[in-house]
Design a protein around this motif. Structure first.
Motif, PDB file in Angstrom:
ATOM      1  N   TYR A  16       0.670  -1.024  -0.056  1.00  0.00           N
ATOM      2  CA  TYR A  16       0.102   0.013   0.214  1.00  0.00           C
ATOM      3  C   TYR A  16       0.855   1.484  -0.116  1.00  0.00           C
ATOM      4  CZ  TYR A  16      -3.230  -3.614   1.174  1.00  0.00           C
ATOM      5  OH  TYR A  16      -3.820  -4.997   1.100  1.00  0.00           O
ATOM      6  N   HIS A  17       2.181   1.228   0.094  1.00  0.00           N
ATOM      7  CA  HIS A  17       3.065   2.244  -0.119  1.00  0.00           C
ATOM      8  C   HIS A  17       4.202   2.052  -1.161  1.00  0.00           C
ATOM      9  CE1 HIS A  17       2.108   3.788   3.944  1.00  0.00           C
ATOM     10  NE2 HIS A  17       2.230   2.503   4.506  1.00  0.00           N
ATOM     11  N   ASP A  18       3.991   1.161  -2.069  1.00  0.00           N
ATOM     12  CA  ASP A  18       4.821   0.692  -2.779  1.00  0.00           C
ATOM     13  C   ASP A  18       4.644   1.558  -4.110  1.00  0.00           C
ATOM     14  OD1 ASP A  18       5.471  -0.857  -5.671  1.00  0.00           O
ATOM     15  OD2 ASP A  18       6.881  -2.173  -3.881  1.00  0.00           O
ATOM     16  N   GLU A  19       5.532   2.328  -4.652  1.00  0.00           N
ATOM     17  CA  GLU A  19       5.350   3.445  -5.648  1.00  0.00           C
ATOM     18  C   GLU A  19       5.176   2.579  -6.840  1.00  0.00           C
ATOM     19  OE1 GLU A  19       4.926   7.315  -6.872  1.00  0.00           O
ATOM     20  OE2 GLU A  19       5.509   6.782  -5.050  1.00  0.00           O
ATOM     21  N   GLY A  88     -11.756  -2.686   1.561  1.00  0.00           N
ATOM     22  CA  GLY A  88     -11.809  -3.762   2.244  1.00  0.00           C
ATOM     23  C   GLY A  88     -12.629  -4.895   1.145  1.00  0.00           C
ATOM     24  N   ALA A  89     -12.051  -6.454   1.351  1.00  0.00           N
ATOM     25  CA  ALA A  89     -12.628  -7.264   0.669  1.00  0.00           C
ATOM     26  C   ALA A  89     -12.424  -8.589   1.605  1.00  0.00           C
ATOM     27  CB  ALA A  89     -11.907  -7.640  -0.518  1.00  0.00           C
ATOM     28  N   ALA A  90     -13.307  -9.453   1.612  1.00  0.00           N
ATOM     29  CA  ALA A  90     -13.423 -10.434   2.559  1.00  0.00           C
ATOM     30  C   ALA A  90     -12.344 -11.627   2.276  1.00  0.00           C
ATOM     31  CB  ALA A  90     -14.701 -11.519   2.318  1.00  0.00           C
ATOM     32  N   ALA A  91     -11.368 -11.513   3.488  1.00  0.00           N
ATOM     33  CA  ALA A  91     -10.102 -12.426   3.287  1.00  0.00           C
ATOM     34  C   ALA A  91     -10.468 -13.742   3.009  1.00  0.00           C
ATOM     35  CB  ALA A  91      -9.367 -12.308   4.672  1.00  0.00           C
ATOM     36  N   ASN A 109      -7.303  -1.796  -5.157  1.00  0.00           N
ATOM     37  CA  ASN A 109      -6.391  -1.670  -3.960  1.00  0.00           C
ATOM     38  C   ASN A 109      -7.016  -2.280  -2.750  1.00  0.00           C
ATOM     39  OD1 ASN A 109      -3.895  -0.998  -2.971  1.00  0.00           O
ATOM     40  ND2 ASN A 109      -4.492   1.027  -2.566  1.00  0.00           N
ATOM     41  N   THR A 110      -7.397  -3.356  -2.996  1.00  0.00           N
ATOM     42  CA  THR A 110      -7.906  -4.195  -1.719  1.00  0.00           C
ATOM     43  C   THR A 110      -7.437  -4.503  -0.540  1.00  0.00           C
ATOM     44  OG1 THR A 110      -7.794  -6.283  -2.974  1.00  0.00           O
ATOM     45  CG2 THR A 110      -9.870  -5.023  -3.239  1.00  0.00           C
ATOM     46  N   TYR A 111      -7.688  -4.773   0.438  1.00  0.00           N
ATOM     47  CA  TYR A 111      -6.992  -5.122   1.401  1.00  0.00           C
ATOM     48  C   TYR A 111      -7.894  -6.126   2.238  1.00  0.00           C
ATOM     49  CZ  TYR A 111      -9.813  -2.079   4.520  1.00  0.00           C
ATOM     50  OH  TYR A 111     -10.757  -0.963   5.141  1.00  0.00           O
ATOM     51  N   PRO A 112      -7.422  -7.125   2.842  1.00  0.00           N
ATOM     52  CA  PRO A 112      -8.227  -8.000   3.597  1.00  0.00           C
ATOM     53  C   PRO A 112      -9.119  -7.984   4.749  1.00  0.00           C
ATOM     54  CG  PRO A 112      -6.087  -8.752   4.096  1.00  0.00           C
ATOM     55  CD  PRO A 112      -5.995  -7.337   3.249  1.00  0.00           C
TER      56      PRO A 112
END
Length: 243
Positions: A16-19, A88-91, A109-112
């Motif tokens: 989430y920080h990767d350029e 957010g997305a279901a892990a 750019n989803t996160y679990p």
């Protein structure tokens, strides 16, 4: 003794920080999703001046009536918002298979997020507290606080979670009024209707919690602001819950 996993055992936040990954997502938006959205829809964004200079962590909160809502947000909002915005997305579903998680991450750019009763196996608990960890790390997030799409077009009650996060991490809420998505792609439809149906995103001024305000009262103000934006077809409605 806490049953919370040590930080080293949680999902890392590096992506989430990767350029380079951020640049890749921007190219996908610029050359794929945004042109597609502007081809199939007659899209308008109103209120970009309300978020000029907005940086760091914040919570984008919108009404939800169509599967088009998230693609509209990630394709049509200003670049300085979409380049880091996560949702957010279901892990147990979207992050179970690496290929699927990479595709959804590329577009949204989803996160679990671990759903109650769904966490099991060797990765159980790894997504613990991801929303708060991202906000603490300066990553903005998207939340649809109705929890599911409206089947009637009426805006349902908002769950107070987004407001509670805003209060806990002292970050603003950016209200979004999403108009036309349900008509362009109703519940049950697989594709948007033909003929470039009109859709509009109203971007409201960032909001903060008032002194001594509960999360329930705060999210009610946010909901009232979104309703006012949609009713008045304005990003800066004259009357809302603060008047």
């Amino acid at each position: 003794m806490s049953d919370r996993l040590p930080e080293r055992d949680l999902y890392p936040l590096d992506d989430y920080h990767d350029e380079s990954k951020r640049n890749t997502r921007e190219k996908v938006r610029r050359f794929l999703t945004r042109p597609i959205m502007n081809t199939v829809l007659d899209a308008t964004v109103v209120g970009e001046e309300n978020v000029d200079g907005l940086t760091g962590a914040y919570i984008v909160v919108g009404n939800h009536s169509s599967h088009l809502d998230a693609p509209m947000v990630f394709s049509l909002l200003p670049n300085h918002m979409t380049e880091r915005l996560a949702t957010g997305a279901a892990a147990d579903y979207w992050f179970r298979r690496p290929a699927i998680s990479k595709v959804t991450s590329l577009f949204f750019n989803t996160y679990p997020i671990e759903r109650k009763g769904k966490s099991n196996g060797p990765n159980a608990g790894k997504a613990s507290g991801m929303t708060g960890r991202l906000l603490r790390d300066g990553i903005p997030i998207l939340i649809f606080p109705e929890g599911t799409r409206s089947r009637t077009g009426e805006i349902a009650e908002f769950k107070p979670g987004a407001a509670a996060l805003s209060q806990k991490f002292n970050v603003p809420i950016v209200p979004l009024g999403l108009d036309g998505g349900r008509e362009a792609m109703p519940v049950g439809a697989m594709l948007p209707k033909a003929g470039q149906p009109p859709v509009t995103i109203y971007i409201g001024e960032p909001m903060m919690s008032l002194p001594d305000e509960t999360a329930e009262e705060y999210i009610l103000r946010v909901r009232s602001r979104i309703i006012a934006m949609l009713e008045q077809e304005s990003a800066n409605p004259i009357e809302d819950a603060e008047k």
